[in-house]
Design a protein around this motif. Structure first.
Motif, PDB file in Angstrom:
ATOM      1  N   PHE A  36      34.612  23.608 -11.782  1.00 29.49           N
ATOM      2  CA  PHE A  36      33.543  22.629 -11.593  1.00 29.49           C
ATOM      3  C   PHE A  36      33.400  22.186 -10.142  1.00 29.49           C
ATOM      4  O   PHE A  36      32.467  21.446  -9.816  1.00 29.49           O
ATOM      5  CB  PHE A  36      33.759  21.421 -12.506  1.00 29.49           C
ATOM      6  CG  PHE A  36      33.337  21.657 -13.929  1.00 29.49           C
ATOM      7  CD1 PHE A  36      32.010  21.896 -14.242  1.00 29.49           C
ATOM      8  CD2 PHE A  36      34.260  21.663 -14.955  1.00 29.49           C
ATOM      9  CE1 PHE A  36      31.606  22.136 -15.541  1.00 29.49           C
ATOM     10  CE2 PHE A  36      33.871  21.894 -16.268  1.00 29.49           C
ATOM     11  CZ  PHE A  36      32.547  22.135 -16.554  1.00 29.49           C
ATOM     12  N   ALA A  37      34.309  22.593  -9.269  1.00 24.51           N
ATOM     13  CA  ALA A  37      34.135  22.323  -7.836  1.00 24.51           C
ATOM     14  C   ALA A  37      33.164  23.314  -7.193  1.00 24.51           C
ATOM     15  O   ALA A  37      32.820  23.168  -6.023  1.00 24.51           O
ATOM     16  CB  ALA A  37      35.490  22.384  -7.135  1.00 24.51           C
ATOM     17  N   HIS A  38      32.717  24.300  -7.967  1.00 28.93           N
ATOM     18  CA  HIS A  38      31.855  25.349  -7.420  1.00 28.93           C
ATOM     19  C   HIS A  38      30.517  24.781  -6.935  1.00 28.93           C
ATOM     20  O   HIS A  38      29.990  25.218  -5.908  1.00 28.93           O
ATOM     21  CB  HIS A  38      31.628  26.408  -8.492  1.00 28.93           C
ATOM     22  CG  HIS A  38      31.029  27.671  -7.974  1.00 28.93           C
ATOM     23  ND1 HIS A  38      31.658  28.494  -7.065  1.00 28.93           N
ATOM     24  CD2 HIS A  38      29.827  28.263  -8.228  1.00 28.93           C
ATOM     25  CE1 HIS A  38      30.880  29.529  -6.785  1.00 28.93           C
ATOM     26  NE2 HIS A  38      29.778  29.411  -7.480  1.00 28.93           N
ATOM     27  N   ASP A  40      30.044  21.982  -5.589  1.00 29.13           N
ATOM     28  CA  ASP A  40      30.257  21.288  -4.320  1.00 29.13           C
ATOM     29  C   ASP A  40      30.468  22.267  -3.172  1.00 29.13           C
ATOM     30  O   ASP A  40      30.168  21.949  -2.022  1.00 29.13           O
ATOM     31  CB  ASP A  40      31.439  20.327  -4.460  1.00 29.13           C
ATOM     32  CG  ASP A  40      31.173  19.280  -5.519  1.00 29.13           C
ATOM     33  OD1 ASP A  40      30.266  18.465  -5.328  1.00 29.13           O
ATOM     34  OD2 ASP A  40      31.855  19.307  -6.554  1.00 29.13           O
ATOM     35  N   SER A 102      36.359  18.633  -7.260  1.00 30.07           N
ATOM     36  CA  SER A 102      34.932  18.377  -7.079  1.00 30.07           C
ATOM     37  C   SER A 102      34.689  16.999  -6.452  1.00 30.07           C
ATOM     38  O   SER A 102      33.961  16.868  -5.469  1.00 30.07           O
ATOM     39  CB  SER A 102      34.213  18.482  -8.424  1.00 30.07           C
ATOM     40  OG  SER A 102      32.867  18.086  -8.315  1.00 30.07           O
ATOM     41  N   GLU A 106      33.130  16.019  -2.684  1.00 30.05           N
ATOM     42  CA  GLU A 106      31.943  15.166  -2.581  1.00 30.05           C
ATOM     43  C   GLU A 106      32.200  13.939  -1.721  1.00 30.05           C
ATOM     44  O   GLU A 106      31.464  13.676  -0.752  1.00 30.05           O
ATOM     45  CB  GLU A 106      31.513  14.722  -3.980  1.00 30.05           C
ATOM     46  CG  GLU A 106      30.939  15.823  -4.844  1.00 30.05           C
ATOM     47  CD  GLU A 106      30.744  15.391  -6.277  1.00 30.05           C
ATOM     48  OE1 GLU A 106      30.442  16.267  -7.115  1.00 30.05           O
ATOM     49  OE2 GLU A 106      30.893  14.182  -6.577  1.00 30.05           O
ATOM     50  N   VAL A 219      25.895  18.441  -7.800  1.00 32.49           N
ATOM     51  CA  VAL A 219      26.265  18.073  -9.166  1.00 32.49           C
ATOM     52  C   VAL A 219      25.324  18.701 -10.185  1.00 32.49           C
ATOM     53  O   VAL A 219      25.747  19.462 -11.068  1.00 32.49           O
ATOM     54  CB  VAL A 219      26.300  16.540  -9.317  1.00 32.49           C
ATOM     55  CG1 VAL A 219      26.612  16.167 -10.769  1.00 32.49           C
ATOM     56  CG2 VAL A 219      27.339  15.938  -8.384  1.00 32.49           C
ATOM     57  N   GLY A 222      24.947  22.527  -9.960  1.00 36.04           N
ATOM     58  CA  GLY A 222      26.190  23.131 -10.430  1.00 36.04           C
ATOM     59  C   GLY A 222      26.280  23.152 -11.940  1.00 36.04           C
ATOM     60  O   GLY A 222      26.670  24.157 -12.539  1.00 36.04           O
TER      61      GLY A 222
END
Length: 291
Positions: A36-38, A40, A102, A106, A219, A222
């Motif tokens: 889920f950091a992708h 960002d 993530s 941010e 956010v 993504g």
């Protein structure tokens, strides 16, 4: 004739989602992790492109390459520091770590430069073409062409190169690949690098397409790219591309019909329907998993 224009816009938007979704699906296909950091990393790519164009005076392609290289390095750093030690941990531990990474990216970005948005410089000629009575933006066509070329290069890497063969072997069976002499750690790092480079390219393209960028911009795109990956079949590279294009077309057509307030909701309605009726996605197949 406006429908032709809307379809072109939808395909261009879908190509951005597809580039981000490819990173999700590649990482999941290798280590079964939803990174889920992708989204960002996508945001970081947009800012790198912005600074390269505005302050370094570079053109579109040099800025695109710089953003891809730096985001590739960022992806490797994230994998080595945050995810490498969690490969044998529970999936919930890896998921929570991904959310933490993530948030770190941010709010680290906000701490370094502030939360104010920026207007992306216009580096591409803005022209319009008339086709069958519809007005088509040259920017949309250019974005589509660049995205398709990047997807073709990715497919070539995966299918025709040594690292691509290693990625497919590790995806199929990591332990067997290790016994055959494949460096699994290096292959996983290469997967993160390639996926993050595509996300960085998508960030630059997004900035040119929408002109406004800000630290929390990753956010929603993504999450939508994750929906696109699930729609096409998570872990399947062609499926991620197809899912991105389908999602972009759906969003654009929903807006064209006068329901622009439902544009973001449409992506998550699609996700719910896919999970209910075909959880394996468009190109995925139902498989039994031993537990």
């Amino acid at each position: 004739m406006d429908w032709i224009q809307q379809i072109i816009n939808g395909i261009s938007l879908g190509s951005i989602y597809a580039l981000i979704a490819l990173g999700y699906t590649m990482v999941y296909g290798i280590i079964r992790l939803i990174n889920f950091a992708h989204g960002d990393v996508f945001m970081v790519g947009a800012f790198i492109g912005f600074y390269a164009i505005k302050y370094a005076g570079l053109g579109f392609f040099p800025a695109l390459i710089i953003a891809m290289v730096i985001c590739a390095l960022l992806g490797v750093v994230i994998e080595r520091i945050a995810y490498k030690r969690l490969r044998n941990a529970s999936r919930i531990a890896a998921l929570i770590t991904a959310i933490g990474v993530s948030l770190l990216i941010e709010y680290g970005t906000i701490y370094l430069r502030g939360a104010q948005p920026e207007a992306f410089p216009q580096v591409l000629p803005s022209e319009s073409f008339h086709f069958l009575g519809a007005t088509i933006s040259s920017t949309s066509l250019f974005i589509l062409c660049v995205s398709v070329v990047l997807m073709i290069i990715l497919q070539f890497i995966v299918r025709r190169t040594k690292i691509g063969k290693a990625m497919r072997a590790v995806s199929h069976d990591a332990e067997a690949a290790r016994l055959m002499g494949i460096n699994v750690d290096r292959t996983i790092s290469a997967t993160f690098a390639i996926g993050s480079a595509l996300a960085g390219a998508a960030g630059v393209i997004f900035g040119i397409y929408y002109t406004k960028i800000e630290p929390l911009m990753g956010v929603i795109p993504g999450l939508k790219a994750f929906v696109a990956a699930v729609l096409g079949g998570i872990g399947i590279i062609p499926g991620a591309a197809i899912g991105g294009f389908v999602l972009g077309l759906v969003e654009t057509l929903v807006s064209a019909l006068g329901y622009s307030n439902w544009r973001d909701a449409a992506a998550f309605i699609i996700l719910i329907l896919i999970l209910i009726f075909k959880p394996s996605g468009i190109l995925g197949k139902n498989t039994r998993e031993k537990v």
